[in-house]
Design an enzyme around this catalytic site. Structure first.
Site, PDB file in Angstrom:
ATOM      1  N   ARG A  53       0.835  -1.201   0.000  1.00  0.00           N
ATOM      2  CA  ARG A  53       0.000   0.000   0.000  1.00  0.00           C
ATOM      3  C   ARG A  53       0.870   1.251   0.000  1.00  0.00           C
ATOM      4  O   ARG A  53       2.044   1.219   0.351  1.00  0.00           O
ATOM      5  CB  ARG A  53      -0.929   0.024   1.214  1.00  0.00           C
ATOM      6  CG  ARG A  53      -0.220   0.054   2.560  1.00  0.00           C
ATOM      7  CD  ARG A  53      -0.098   1.423   3.151  1.00  0.00           C
ATOM      8  NE  ARG A  53       0.776   1.442   4.301  1.00  0.00           N
ATOM      9  CZ  ARG A  53       2.055   1.722   4.242  1.00  0.00           C
ATOM     10  NH1 ARG A  53       2.636   1.967   3.096  1.00  0.00           N
ATOM     11  NH2 ARG A  53       2.786   1.740   5.336  1.00  0.00           N
ATOM     12  N   HIS A  60       2.502   7.615  11.037  1.00  0.00           N
ATOM     13  CA  HIS A  60       2.866   7.352  12.429  1.00  0.00           C
ATOM     14  C   HIS A  60       1.768   7.781  13.408  1.00  0.00           C
ATOM     15  O   HIS A  60       2.065   8.307  14.479  1.00  0.00           O
ATOM     16  CB  HIS A  60       4.195   8.041  12.797  1.00  0.00           C
ATOM     17  CG  HIS A  60       5.378   7.362  12.189  1.00  0.00           C
ATOM     18  ND1 HIS A  60       5.949   6.237  12.731  1.00  0.00           N
ATOM     19  CD2 HIS A  60       6.070   7.625  11.056  1.00  0.00           C
ATOM     20  CE1 HIS A  60       6.967   5.859  11.970  1.00  0.00           C
ATOM     21  NE2 HIS A  60       7.060   6.672  10.936  1.00  0.00           N
ATOM     22  N   ASP A  62      -1.289   5.665  13.304  1.00  0.00           N
ATOM     23  CA  ASP A  62      -2.186   4.498  13.466  1.00  0.00           C
ATOM     24  C   ASP A  62      -1.971   3.847  14.827  1.00  0.00           C
ATOM     25  O   ASP A  62      -2.923   3.470  15.509  1.00  0.00           O
ATOM     26  CB  ASP A  62      -2.033   3.487  12.317  1.00  0.00           C
ATOM     27  CG  ASP A  62      -0.631   2.942  12.108  1.00  0.00           C
ATOM     28  OD1 ASP A  62       0.337   3.521  12.652  1.00  0.00           O
ATOM     29  OD2 ASP A  62      -0.491   1.916  11.400  1.00  0.00           O
ATOM     30  N   GLY A 157      11.451  -2.973   2.753  1.00  0.00           N
ATOM     31  CA  GLY A 157      11.986  -1.811   3.475  1.00  0.00           C
ATOM     32  C   GLY A 157      11.789  -0.497   2.755  1.00  0.00           C
ATOM     33  O   GLY A 157      12.570   0.436   2.919  1.00  0.00           O
ATOM     34  N   SER A 162       5.786  -4.107   2.533  1.00  0.00           N
ATOM     35  CA  SER A 162       6.045  -5.458   2.036  1.00  0.00           C
ATOM     36  C   SER A 162       5.770  -6.486   3.126  1.00  0.00           C
ATOM     37  O   SER A 162       5.223  -7.560   2.856  1.00  0.00           O
ATOM     38  CB  SER A 162       7.488  -5.583   1.561  1.00  0.00           C
ATOM     39  OG  SER A 162       8.367  -5.241   2.605  1.00  0.00           O
ATOM     40  N   ASP A 206      -1.393  -0.988   7.590  1.00  0.00           N
ATOM     41  CA  ASP A 206      -0.950  -1.708   6.397  1.00  0.00           C
ATOM     42  C   ASP A 206      -1.815  -2.928   6.129  1.00  0.00           C
ATOM     43  O   ASP A 206      -2.193  -3.214   4.995  1.00  0.00           O
ATOM     44  CB  ASP A 206       0.498  -2.174   6.569  1.00  0.00           C
ATOM     45  CG  ASP A 206       1.401  -1.018   6.903  1.00  0.00           C
ATOM     46  OD1 ASP A 206       0.958   0.132   6.758  1.00  0.00           O
ATOM     47  OD2 ASP A 206       2.541  -1.272   7.315  1.00  0.00           O
ATOM     48  N   TYR A 262      11.422   3.196  14.841  1.00  0.00           N
ATOM     49  CA  TYR A 262       9.982   2.916  14.912  1.00  0.00           C
ATOM     50  C   TYR A 262       9.500   2.614  16.328  1.00  0.00           C
ATOM     51  O   TYR A 262       8.581   3.263  16.844  1.00  0.00           O
ATOM     52  CB  TYR A 262       9.642   1.746  13.967  1.00  0.00           C
ATOM     53  CG  TYR A 262       8.156   1.603  13.740  1.00  0.00           C
ATOM     54  CD1 TYR A 262       7.517   2.302  12.722  1.00  0.00           C
ATOM     55  CD2 TYR A 262       7.390   0.793  14.566  1.00  0.00           C
ATOM     56  CE1 TYR A 262       6.145   2.178  12.531  1.00  0.00           C
ATOM     57  CE2 TYR A 262       6.025   0.666  14.369  1.00  0.00           C
ATOM     58  CZ  TYR A 262       5.416   1.362  13.346  1.00  0.00           C
ATOM     59  OH  TYR A 262       4.060   1.247  13.160  1.00  0.00           O
TER      60      TYR A 262
HETATM   61  P1  NG1 Z   1       5.708   0.520   6.806  1.00  0.00           P
HETATM   62  O1  NG1 Z   1       7.054   0.494   7.377  1.00  0.00           O
HETATM   63  O2  NG1 Z   1       5.606   1.410   5.649  1.00  0.00           O
HETATM   64  O3  NG1 Z   1       5.150  -0.832   6.514  1.00  0.00           O
HETATM   65  C1  NG1 Z   1       4.897   1.307   9.264  1.00  0.00           C
HETATM   66  C2  NG1 Z   1       3.827   0.565  10.054  1.00  0.00           C
HETATM   67  C3  NG1 Z   1       2.460   1.235   9.884  1.00  0.00           C
HETATM   68  C4  NG1 Z   1       2.546   2.712  10.213  1.00  0.00           C
HETATM   69  C5  NG1 Z   1       3.682   3.345   9.358  1.00  0.00           C
HETATM   70  C6  NG1 Z   1       3.897   4.800   9.669  1.00  0.00           C
HETATM   71  C7  NG1 Z   1       4.162  -1.844  10.261  1.00  0.00           C
HETATM   72  C8  NG1 Z   1       3.902  -3.165   9.669  1.00  0.00           C
HETATM   73  N1  NG1 Z   1       3.715  -0.795   9.582  1.00  0.00           N
HETATM   74  O4  NG1 Z   1       4.678   1.166   7.893  1.00  0.00           O
HETATM   75  O5  NG1 Z   1       1.514   0.590  10.709  1.00  0.00           O
HETATM   76  O6  NG1 Z   1       2.744   2.919  11.573  1.00  0.00           O
HETATM   77  O7  NG1 Z   1       4.922   2.671   9.583  1.00  0.00           O
HETATM   78  O8  NG1 Z   1       2.758   5.527   9.399  1.00  0.00           O
HETATM   79  O9  NG1 Z   1       4.774  -1.741  11.315  1.00  0.00           O
END
Ligand code: NG1
Length: 495
Positions: A53, A60, A62, A157, A162, A206, A262
């Site tokens: 997606r 950041h 959710d 990444g 993914s 996601d 994160y």
């Molecule tokens: P990415 O790293 O793009 O899959 C992560 C988190 C999301 C959200 C975004 C920031 C996972 C699987 N995904 O996304 O839930 O917090 O960072 O908005 O940890």
């Protein structure tokens, strides 16, 4: 939107992909079936599919409980599956030779399967989906044995999710193989929790986007009081709008950098909520969304959603105490004073399951980002539904403000993202921002359909040909592309 419907099964790829993608997807599915047959000596029973997606707005937030607005992309993970009653072994191979075949066995109803989250191992993501599903299958004594072949086109990444695409597809493959009666909602909720088994304290955006998205729509995902999704039609603008995604090719691996990036951000937002709920005399909470809701309820005024954010932002403008680090953030001792929780409790509750490495916690900056970003989601959705004459300009400026906040207040951008966004704005993008977790990965830009070729060429020239001159034409075309809102998880059996 009805969330308790099953994941659809299709016999034709045009139900899954845009017509422009079929010339590529048809041969890809054929190659998967052929390779499967040559590895396992039998044809697959079905193919499970979940997409990556792109997040249009709401970064950041959710995991703080606030709504977000992603949409699925064509890039996805597909897994060809055949089952057997002879054993309960799982054999998994990958079309990408970088990922070696693996085999594991069902370890009984208690453990299901052991996942060593200290190891960075591709099959762990499959195990997450498998384990998550079977934990819910109370009536199943012994799961089917499975033969699997995976193919993924979501760059790892890159902020296009993914990992969630793999976990959702794995969970879906396990559901379908064992004929478990689970809805889209259950699949999503299980996939969210399951992904935490690899050691990342993930939010839920996601997985929701991967499962629920539909062609032509963005998806407004809300998490409170429970996960719910609503399709948001993107406005028909004049000239017609388009989105372009550019991968900075800086790889941000949450598994490796989680403790400093994160997972630390998740903890900082929780600490901020604890402090705010205390100082504002609201029910104690470590969720900024709960703080927001309680404050709005206590204020009691019949404000618009946006006005509620403004009221809280104004109220807390000077509420945080001075830190002793000259603006770098609070020490753990200071956070303990502010929240009233002993250092040991903070460590146990917030820094043990998902390790965190830092000297300082930047609660002021994180709170500012989260509340203004949540407000931007509300505004963006509102503009989509009203579609004013200057829709492109307004949506673009909301995206630019998001990028600025991610960079300055959440510190999740990086020089390469900033550079790509800048080039984009100079070449006809109304808005440009990072998408996903950041610290590298992808950017998303809003432009017009007619400007797509110019924008893509400008980014190739100004960024890739300077920084990655060795990239082939194919790699370049893979790194920057126009995208349309795509469809979510499905089972395919038309072969
Ligand atoms: P990415 O790293 O793009 O899959 C992560 C988190 C999301 C959200 C975004 C920031 C996972 C699987 N995904 O996304 O839930 O917090 O960072 O908005 O940890």
């Amino acid at each position: 939107m009805a969330n308790n419907v099953p994941v659809p099964t299709y016999e034709s790829l045009d139900k899954i992909y845009d017509s422009s993608a079929l010339a590529k997807q048809g041969p890809r599915y054929n190659a998967l079936v052929e390779k499967f047959t040559s590895i396992y000596g039998r044809k697959p029973d079905f193919i499970a599919r979940s997409p990556g997606r792109v997040n249009l707005i709401g970064e950041h937030i959710d995991y703080c409980g606030f709504g977000v607005l992603p949409m699925a992309i064509e890039r996805d993970v597909i897994i060809a599956v055949a089952t057997t009653d002879d054993d309960s072994k799982v054999r998994i191979a990958n079309m990408n030779p970088k990922y070696e075949p693996r085999e594991f066995d069902f370890e009984g109803k208690e453990t299901i399967v052991t996942i060593d989250s200290t190891k960075h191992e591709w099959s762990n993501y499959f195990k997450c989906g498998y384990k998550g599903m079977l934990e819910r299958a109370d009536n199943l004594e012994k799961p089917k044995g499975m033969y699997l072949l995976m193919d993924g086109t979501v760059p790892a990444g890159s902020g296009l999710s993914s990992s969630a695409a793999v976990v959702c597809t794995s969970a879906l493959a396990t559901i379908e193989a064992n004929k478990l009666p689970l809805s889209k909602q259950e699949l999503t909720e299980i996939a969210i929790v399951a992904e935490r088994n690899v050691g990342v304290n993930s939010g839920g955006m996601d997985q929701s986007a991967s499962v629920f998205s539909e062609q032509q729509y963005a998806l407004h995902v809300e998490f409170v009081p429970r996960l719910s999704t609503r399709l948001v039609r993107l406005p028909e603008t004049q000239p017609p709008m388009a989105f372009v995604i550019a991968n900075t090719l800086v790889t941000a691996d949450k598994f490796v950098s989680g403790p400093r990036n994160y997972n630390l951000r998740v903890v900082e937002t929780k600490m901020a909520a604890l402090f705010l709920s205390k100082v504002l005399d609201l029910p104690s909470s470590d969720s900024l969304k709960e703080v927001f809701d309680s404050y709005a309820a206590a204020a009691g005024k019949d404000n618009s959603e946006v006005a509620k954010y403004d009221a809280l932002l104004e109220r807390i403008a000077n509420i945080f105490p001075q830190d002793s680090s000259n603006g770098q953030g609070y020490s753990l001792e200071e956070v303990s004073d502010m929240t009233g929780l002993p250092v040991q409790t903070l460590k146990e509750k917030y820094m043990t399951r998902f390790p965190v490495e830092t000297d300082y916690f930047r609660l002021v900056q994180r709170t500012h980002h989260v509340l203004t970003e949540a407000r931007r989601v509300v505004e963006f959705v509102d503009v989509c539904s009203k579609a004013p004459a200057n829709t492109l300009e307004v949506l673009g400026s909301i995206m630019n403000a998001s990028q600025e906040s991610c960079d300055k207040f959440f510190n999740c951008s990086c020089p390469e993202i900033n550079q790509v966004c800048e080039i984009a704005r100079q070449h006809g993008a109304y808005g440009a921002r990072l998408t996903g977790a950041g610290w590298g990965g992808c950017t998303v830009m809003l432009t017009t359909e007619s400007n797509v070729p110019t924008l893509i060429e400008a980014i190739k020239d100004g960024y890739y040909r300077q920084k990655f001159p060795e990239l082939s034409q194919d790699q370049l075309d893979d790194a920057v592309l126009a995208t349309k809102p795509g469809s979510g998880s499905a089972v395919f059996n038309g072969f």
